[in-house]
Design an enzyme around this catalytic site. Structure first.
Site, PDB file in Angstrom:
ATOM      1  CD  GLU A 299      -3.108  -1.162   2.075  1.00  0.00           C
ATOM      2  OE1 GLU A 299      -3.182  -0.259   2.931  1.00  0.00           O
ATOM      3  OE2 GLU A 299      -3.975  -2.057   1.950  1.00  0.00           O
TER       4      GLU A 299
ATOM      5  CD  GLU B 133      -3.459  -6.048   3.084  1.00  0.00           C
ATOM      6  OE1 GLU B 133      -4.353  -5.337   3.599  1.00  0.00           O
ATOM      7  OE2 GLU B 133      -2.249  -5.816   3.203  1.00  0.00           O
TER       8      GLU B 133
HETATM    9  O1  AHR Z   1      -4.978  -6.044   7.087  1.00  0.00           O
HETATM   10  C1  AHR Z   1      -4.877  -4.885   7.851  1.00  0.00           C
HETATM   11  C2  AHR Z   1      -4.232  -3.746   7.079  1.00  0.00           C
HETATM   12  O2  AHR Z   1      -5.065  -3.371   6.034  1.00  0.00           O
HETATM   13  C3  AHR Z   1      -2.913  -4.014   6.419  1.00  0.00           C
HETATM   14  O3  AHR Z   1      -1.841  -3.900   7.289  1.00  0.00           O
HETATM   15  C4  AHR Z   1      -2.864  -2.968   5.365  1.00  0.00           C
HETATM   16  O4  AHR Z   1      -2.077  -3.349   4.274  1.00  0.00           O
HETATM   17  C5  AHR Z   1      -4.308  -2.743   5.009  1.00  0.00           C
HETATM   18  O5  AHR Z   1      -4.641  -1.426   4.958  1.00  0.00           O
END
Ligand code: AHR
Length: 520
Positions: free
Chosen positions: A198, A325
Site C-alpha cells: 500500500e 488483501e
Molecule cells: O490487514 C490490515 C491492514 O489493512 C494491512 O496492514 C494494510 O495493508 C491494510 O490497509
C-alpha cells in the site's frame, strides 16, 4: 437485467445472471463440459499473517517453552488446522507492518533480539521473537510457500537486497554464513516477494510515479539467488477502483528495460461498507447482511476494471493480478484491544468468502494469487485462539470445502440466477462455479444468497451421465450464527447428497448456505 460474467476472454458466456426468473421458480444450471476454462490457481487460496494483534503472537507463535503443544515454538493445533486446508502461500510480515519492519531485528538468538514498537497496530511492543527463521519454519510445517513483503516505505534497497541474499544464496557469503550460524545452512525458497505494501497509503503515501521509481530499484536489487525456486515479484497496485497505480505500474512494465521486471500486480479490497468499519460482526439484521453481500459482489467490478487496464499493456496475461488483501472488515469485537482488529466470523462471512473465491475463479486467467486478511485472530480469520484453545470459523470451513478447486480447471456454466431482493437491494439469488480436478472429477460450488428461501437448482451436464451429487453444505441456524469456544459446532459443514432424475439433478440449497459437491 441480464449480466454476463466472462472469464475466458469473453469467448464463452460463463454465467448468465437473470434476475427476471420468477421468485420460486426452479433455477436451471447448465454445465458445459465441452469447453475448458483457465486453471484455478491454488494460490488464490493464500493466507495473510501480519504482526498485528494476536495474529502471530499467541495465534501462531507461543514459544518453545509454552505449555501449549508446539513444535519449535509454533502451535501444533494451528499447524494441523492449516495443513488441512492446504494453504498454498502465506504473506508476511505485513501489511502496514512490513514497511516498518527491519529483518535484522528478527534473527539471531531470541533472547538477544531487540524489543521494538508496532506503531500501526496498537503501539504495542514487538518482541521480534518471531522472525525470518521462525516464519520459514512455520510455512514449512504447514506445507505452504513463503510470500515476503519487503520494506520500501522506511527501509532501503540495500536492506532488502541483504535480506534476500541472507535467505536465498547458496554461495559462502558473509550473509549465508550468518544464516547457517543461525541454524539454516541451506538456502530458503521464497515464492513471492511483495515490493512494498500500500505505497499509496501506510507504505509511504507515494504517487504512482514516485512508487514506480522505487519499484524499479527494488525489483532490480532484491534478487533471488535460489535457482531451485523461482520467485515472483509483486508490485503494489490499486486501492479499490482507482486505476492510477494500475496504469503507472503496467505502463512502466510494458516499457521496462533488461534491468528490472515484475511478475505480479497487487490489488487490495476489503468488504467494508463504512469507514471506520461500523458494521457489526454479530447481531445484524437482513439489511446489513444484504448490504455486505452487495459490497462483496463489487469485487467483480474491481477485478474487471483492473484486468481491462492490464489487458491493454499485457494482452497475454503474463502478469497476474494478486488480490493479496481481501475479506470482511467489521466493527471490532467490543472490549478487544485497540488496533488488534479482532472480529467475530459468522455465516455471512462464509458467504462473503465463497462469493469472493467464485469471482477469483471466474477470473482465473488473470487472478492467480489472492490472500484473505487475515489467517488467525485478525479480521476475517480462519482460526481463533484463546490461550490453549483453538476454534475454526465458518470462513475456515469454506476454505476446507474449496480444497477440490485448488488447481482445478474452470468449467463454464450457464445460470439464470434469479433475484434476491431486500429493500432497495437486489442480488442474484444463487452464485456458482464449476471445475474439473486433476483426476477428472467435476465439482460444483453453489451459494444461495437468499436467507429466506430454499433454492432448487436443477443441474444439467450436457454429454455426461451424472447420477448423483455428493459433498457438503455449510448452513447455519441464522445469518449471524457464529462458532464460539463454548459452542464450536454451531456452523460446521454437513453431508449433502442428491440423486439425478432423468437428465436433471435437483439440488435443494438451504437459505444463506454454501454447498460444494462432486458430480458422479
Ligand atoms: O490487514 C490490515 C491492514 O489493512 C494491512 O496492514 C494494510 O495493508 C491494510 O490497509
Amino acid at each position: 437485467m441480464k449480466q454476463v460474467l466472462c472469464a475466458l476472454l469473453c469467448a464463452v458466456a460463463l454465467i448468465s445472471v437473470t434476475a427476471s426468473a420468477a421468485d420460486n421458480e426452479t433455477i436451471r444450471l447448465g454445465v458445459n463440459t465441452a469447453v475448458s476454462g483457465a486453471k484455478i490457481d491454488r494460490h488464490i487460496f493464500g493466507q495473510f499473517a501480519e504482526h498485528l494483534g494476536r495474529g502471530i503472537y499467541e495465534g501462531v507463535w507461543v514459544g518453545p517453552d509454552s505449555k501449549i503443544p508446539n513444535t519449535r515454538g509454533i502451535r501444533n493445533d494451528v499447524v494441523a488446522a492449516l495443513k488441512a486446508i492446504k494453504v498454498p502461500n502465506v504473506r508476511w510480515p505485513g501489511g502496514c507492518f512490513a514497511d516498518e519492519y527491519h529483518w535484522r531485528n528478527g534473527i539471531g538468538p531470541r533472547d538477544k533480539r531487540p524489543a521494538t514498537l508496532n506503531p500501526n497496530w496498537g503501539g504495542v511492543i514487538e518482541p521480534n521473537t518471531f522472525g525470518t527463521h521462525e516464519f520459514m519454519d512455520f510455512v514449512q510445517q504447514i506445507g505452504a510457500e513463503a510470500y515476503l513483503s519487503i520494506n520500501v516505505g522506511s527501509g532501503t534497497p540495500a536492506e532488502a537486497a541483504d535480506w534476500l541474499e541472507y535467505l536465498t544464496t547458496s554461495q559462502p557469503t558473509a550473509l549465508a554464513k550468518e544464516r547457517a550460524a543461525n541454524g539454516h545452512p541451506e538456502p530458503y525458497p521464497v515464492a513471492l516477494l511483495g515490493i512494498g505494501n500500500e505505497s499509496w497509503g501506510c507504505g509511504g503515501s507515494m504517487t504512482p510515479d514516485e512508487y514506480v521509481n522505487h519499484l524499479k530499484v527494488y525489483a532490480r536489487y532484491a534478487r533471488n539467488y535460489n535457482t531451485a525456486k523461482p520467485m515472483r515479484r509483486v508490485a503494489v497496485g490499486p486501492d479499490g477502483p482507482d486505476t492510477g497505480y494500475t496504469e503507472a505500474v503496467m505502463k512502466a512494465w510494458k516499457n521496462k528495460t533488461w534491468a528490472w521486471d515484475i511478475e505480479g500486480l497487487s490489488l487490495h479490497s476489503y468488504t467494508v461498507v463504512k469507514w471506520p468499519p461500523a458494521f457489526k460482526a454479530t447481531g445484524f439484521g437482513e439489511s446489513e447482511y444484504a448490504t455486505m453481500l452487495k459490497a462483496t459482489l463489487n469485487m467483480e467490478n474491481l477485478v474487471s476494471t483492473h484486468s481491462a487496464v492490464m489487458d491493454r499493456y499485457d494482452p497475454d496475461k503474463k502478469i497476474p493480478l494478486v488480490v493479496d488483501e481481501w475479506g470482511a472488515w467489521l466493527a471490532a469485537t467490543p472490549g478487544s484491544p485497540e488496533g488488534f482488529l479482532e472480529q467475530q466470523n459468522s455465516q455471512r462471512d462464509a458467504l462473503i468468502a465463497a462469493l469472493n473465491l467464485n469471482i477469483f475463479a471466474r477470473h482465473a486467467d488473470r487472478v492467480r494469487v489472492a490472500n484473505i486478511a487475515q489467517m488467525v485472530n485478525v479480521l476475517q480469520a480462519m482460526i481463533f485462539t484463546r490461550q490453549e484453545k483453538m476454534l475454526l470459523t465458518p470462513t475456515y470451513h469454506i476454505f476446507k470445502m474449496y480444497v477440490p478447486f485448488q488447481d482445478a480447471t474452470l468449467v463454464p456454466i450457464e445460470l439464470p440466477a434469479g433475484a434476491y431482493k431486500v429493500g432497495d437491494i437486489e442480488l442474484p439469488r444463487v452464485d456458482a462455479i464449476a471445475a474439473r480436478d486433476a483426476g477428472g472429477k467435476l465439482w460444483l460450488s453453489l451459494t444461495n444468497l437468499d436467507p429466506n428461501r430454499v433454492a432448487t437448482v436443477d443441474v444439467e451436464v450436457a454429454g455426461a451421465g451424472i447420477r448423483r451429487a455428493v459433498g457438503e453444505t455449510l448452513v447455519a441456524p441464522k445469518i449471524d450464527s457464529v462458532n464460539t469456544f463454548e459452542a464450536p459446532g454451531t456452523v460446521v459443514p454437513k453431508p449433502f447428497s442428491a440423486r439425478a432424475s432423468g437428465k436433471k439433478l435437483p439440488l435443494k440449497l438451504a437459505p444463506a448456505s454454501v454447498t460444494v459437491v462432486a458430480l458422479e
